[in-house]
Design a protein around this motif. Structure first.
Motif, PDB file in Angstrom:
ATOM      1  N   SER A   1       5.891   8.084  -2.871  1.00  0.00           N
ATOM      2  CA  SER A   1       4.804   6.814  -3.307  1.00  0.00           C
ATOM      3  C   SER A   1       5.352   5.526  -3.662  1.00  0.00           C
ATOM      4  O   SER A   1       5.373   5.891  -4.881  1.00  0.00           O
ATOM      5  CB  SER A   1       3.397   6.821  -3.634  1.00  0.00           C
ATOM      6  OG  SER A   1       3.242   5.365  -4.493  1.00  0.00           O
ATOM      7  N   ASP A   2       5.842   4.678  -3.286  1.00  0.00           N
ATOM      8  CA  ASP A   2       6.619   3.674  -3.730  1.00  0.00           C
ATOM      9  C   ASP A   2       5.768   2.830  -5.076  1.00  0.00           C
ATOM     10  O   ASP A   2       5.914   2.200  -6.339  1.00  0.00           O
ATOM     11  CB  ASP A   2       7.249   2.626  -3.040  1.00  0.00           C
ATOM     12  CG  ASP A   2       8.674   2.982  -2.118  1.00  0.00           C
ATOM     13  OD1 ASP A   2       9.233   3.439  -3.264  1.00  0.00           O
ATOM     14  OD2 ASP A   2       8.452   2.751  -1.305  1.00  0.00           O
ATOM     15  N   GLY A   3       4.471   2.645  -4.621  1.00  0.00           N
ATOM     16  CA  GLY A   3       3.962   1.806  -5.668  1.00  0.00           C
ATOM     17  C   GLY A   3       3.454   2.798  -6.836  1.00  0.00           C
ATOM     18  O   GLY A   3       3.018   2.002  -8.140  1.00  0.00           O
TER      19      GLY A   3
ATOM     20  N   SER B   1      10.218  -0.498 -12.206  1.00  0.00           N
ATOM     21  CA  SER B   1       9.317  -0.981 -10.947  1.00  0.00           C
ATOM     22  C   SER B   1       9.457  -2.271  -9.953  1.00  0.00           C
ATOM     23  O   SER B   1       8.587  -3.057  -9.832  1.00  0.00           O
ATOM     24  CB  SER B   1       8.972  -1.951 -12.961  1.00  0.00           C
ATOM     25  OG  SER B   1       9.671  -2.834 -13.391  1.00  0.00           O
TER      26      SER B   1
ATOM     27  N   LYS C   1       6.428   2.376  -8.855  1.00  0.00           N
ATOM     28  CA  LYS C   1       6.867   0.893  -9.647  1.00  0.00           C
ATOM     29  C   LYS C   1       5.740   1.002 -10.715  1.00  0.00           C
ATOM     30  O   LYS C   1       5.404   0.553 -12.017  1.00  0.00           O
ATOM     31  CB  LYS C   1       6.047  -0.301  -8.683  1.00  0.00           C
ATOM     32  CG  LYS C   1       6.899  -0.594  -7.699  1.00  0.00           C
ATOM     33  CD  LYS C   1       7.071  -1.563  -6.803  1.00  0.00           C
ATOM     34  CE  LYS C   1       7.645  -1.563  -5.640  1.00  0.00           C
ATOM     35  NZ  LYS C   1       7.315  -2.962  -4.707  1.00  0.00           N
ATOM     36  N   ALA C   2       4.511   1.710 -10.324  1.00  0.00           N
ATOM     37  CA  ALA C   2       3.738   1.575 -11.897  1.00  0.00           C
ATOM     38  C   ALA C   2       4.245   3.141 -12.550  1.00  0.00           C
ATOM     39  O   ALA C   2       4.764   1.864 -14.531  1.00  0.00           O
ATOM     40  CB  ALA C   2       2.500   2.494 -11.316  1.00  0.00           C
TER      41      ALA C   2
END
Length: 189
Positions: free
Chosen positions: A143-145, A33, A148-149
């Protein structure tokens, strides 16, 4: 809430396994995260190797010895997978290799989730399953997003594992009391 609600399995090995899973999931999740400045998933490798890998595997073997086949299976398999992740994390595997590992790890955790058990254990594995699926997709797509999720779902799974262990030790409730419904039921007080 009633304090006499069962906290699921309260054997020493199950509690130790849940605490080891808590520490590992929190380090792994917080690293993914990136909520703590300069802390990444690579910083969780040592914890995943020794606490999530070696300790959890040993706890699983002890659970088998006590006759707790559900916890024994879960903890030995999770220990082996955490150990493997710790050895392959970082630059040792390609992004697609990491995605494949997370997908296979998710398949195992899906089995643990569907195997049943108490609601907190199923919740822990269910949240961890979502985390692994998100991390697999993030690895495949870059995808970094999503990563993090996935990290946040691992943190939530770690919190559920912590509560399950603590509830067993402290005799805390693990479910909400049911409300009586139906004809002729009145509120007390």
């Amino acid at each position: 809430m009633a304090n006499d609600v069962s906290a699921g399995s309260t054997t020493t090995t199950t509690i130790a396994g849940r605490l080891a899973l808590f520490v590992t999931l929190m380090a792994f999740g917080l690293g993914h995260s990136r909520v703590v400045h300069s802390v990444t998933a690579a910083d969780a490798v040592t914890i995943a190797h020794y606490v999530g890998g070696v300790a959890l595997f040993v706890v699983g073997l002890l659970a088998f010895r006590e006759g707790d086949h559900a916890s024994g299976t879960a903890f030995t398999v999770l220990g082996a997978l955490w150990f493997t992740w710790a050895l392959a994390a970082g630059d040792r595997a390609s992004a697609n290799g990491a995605g494949l590992f997370f997908a296979l790890f998710a398949a195992v955790v899906l089995t643990l989730t569907l195997a049943g058990g108490d609601p907190l254990t199923q919740g822990t594995y269910g949240l961890f399953l979502v985390s692994l699926v998100l991390l697999a997709v993030a690895a495949f797509t870059g995808s970094d997003g999503l990563a993090k999720a996935g990290g946040w779902f691992a943190v939530a799974a770690g919190a559920a594992a912590w509560y399950a262990a603590t509830a067993a030790l402290a005799h805390w409730p693990t479910s909400l009391p049911r409300r009586a419904t139906g004809r002729g039921v009145t509120a007390a007080g």
